[in-house]
Design an enzyme around this catalytic site. Structure first.
Site: not given
Ligand code: PYC
Length: 316
Positions: A92, A242
């Site tokens: 992430c 993202c």
């Protein structure tokens, strides 16, 4: 249920609007020798901690959690496992940016380069001044271009399948306005794509589930290359651009000859936050480099009282 947790200390931050909750004290110690086996151990023995920390009543579906653990590679500063409302992430990037700013806030790291081990590889994160962080992500790649999928009620949608630390289906051709007022329709559309990929057995490498769907359109802001909407595995959308999704995008752009090493790709999120992306090609692999910034939002001690029926979250 026997009481297992009493107090867990967390620091919360957001990266371009997307929250990260780092466990800084009171989390489980994982003794398995590799990062994938540490992830298995966390999932097998401590999944209730994931659930308790990111779901209601303490959290919400949008929060990404991070558990720090011992590094597995000499030269790495720490290991980290990211998790969300429904399970675990490979990597992430927004969470890594949040983690670096959290560690700096706690006085645990200095400005400069730090290696972090994740279940899908080691990444290099560089802490700059003013909460800015650059992440050299895991090698990313496109495994299929312009794959058609029949989406019930919509028709054929084409997308690229690419890895950026998680699996993404990247859709450029669609008729939706990428606008913050349009979240409900964007969520319905991308969720329908996600279900159609599963029903049609369209996968990433080695049969991996594609659990992130990404839509693109031009940005209306001068100097910004693209705006996106990213649906995460638990049906929430990413408030940041993202980073693993931007990594997947950078791999596609490189494969299409649209981005070369040295070039910059500015990716805007659905809420207007920004990541700056570049690629490096090393031993024939595409290494995405993502720059963004994070802000600390709170420090908290979570308490787990034995008489609280929802102390580990509301059961699913
Ligand atoms: O920034 O890589 C990212 C990410 C994945 C899921 C939410 N954010």
């Amino acid at each position: 249920m026997a009481q297992r947790l009493t107090r867990v200390r967390v620091v919360d931050s957001h990266t371009g609007g997307e929250p990260t909750r780092v466990i800084v004290e009171g989390g489980p110690t994982l003794s398995s020798p590799s990062m994938p086996s540490k992830l298995d151990e966390f999932r097998r023995d401590h999944d209730y901690i994931r659930h308790a920390l990111v779901n209601e009543p303490r959290g919400s579906a949008v929060i990404v959690g991070a558990l720090l653990c011992d590094p597995v590679n000499p030269g790495s500063a720490a290991g980290v496992i990211f998790f969300n409302n429904v399970g675990y992430l490979g990597m992430c990037v927004h969470g890594t940016i949040g983690l670096m700013v959290t560690l700096s806030h706690l006085g645990r790291i200095a400005l400069g380069e730090h290696k972090l081990d994740t279940p899908v590889g080691t990444v290099t994160a560089t802490l700059h001044e003013h909460g800015e962080v650059t992440v050299a992500n895991v090698p990313s790649r496109r495994t299929a271009a312009r794959v058609p999928v029949q989406v019930p009620g919509i028709g054929t949608v084409h997308g690229d399948i690419a890895w950026g630390g998680n699996w993404f289906f990247l859709v450029n051709e669609h008729s939706f306005a990428l606008n913050i007022n349009n979240i409900e329709s964007l969520t319905q559309f991308t969720w329908a794509i996600r279900k159609a990929l599963e029903e049609n057995n369209i996968k990433g490498a080695d049969g991996a589930r594609i659990d992130h769907i990404e839509l693109f359109s031009p940005s209306s802001t001068p100097g910004i290359d693209s705006k996106n909407f990213v649906l995460c595995p638990g049906k929430e959308y990413d408030r940041s651009p993202c980073g693993t999704g931007t990594s997947a995008k950078l791999a596609c752009l490189y494969e299409d000859g649209k981005l070369q090493p040295g070039g910059v790709w500015r990716q805007e999120s659905i809420v207007g936050s920004l990541f700056e992306g570049r690629v490096r090609v090393q031993d024939g692999q595409i290494i995405p480099i993502i720059k963004g910034s994070a802000h600390i939002t709170s420090e908290a001690d979570f308490l787990f009282h034995a008489n609280d029926p929802f102390r580990y979250g509301i059961p699913e």
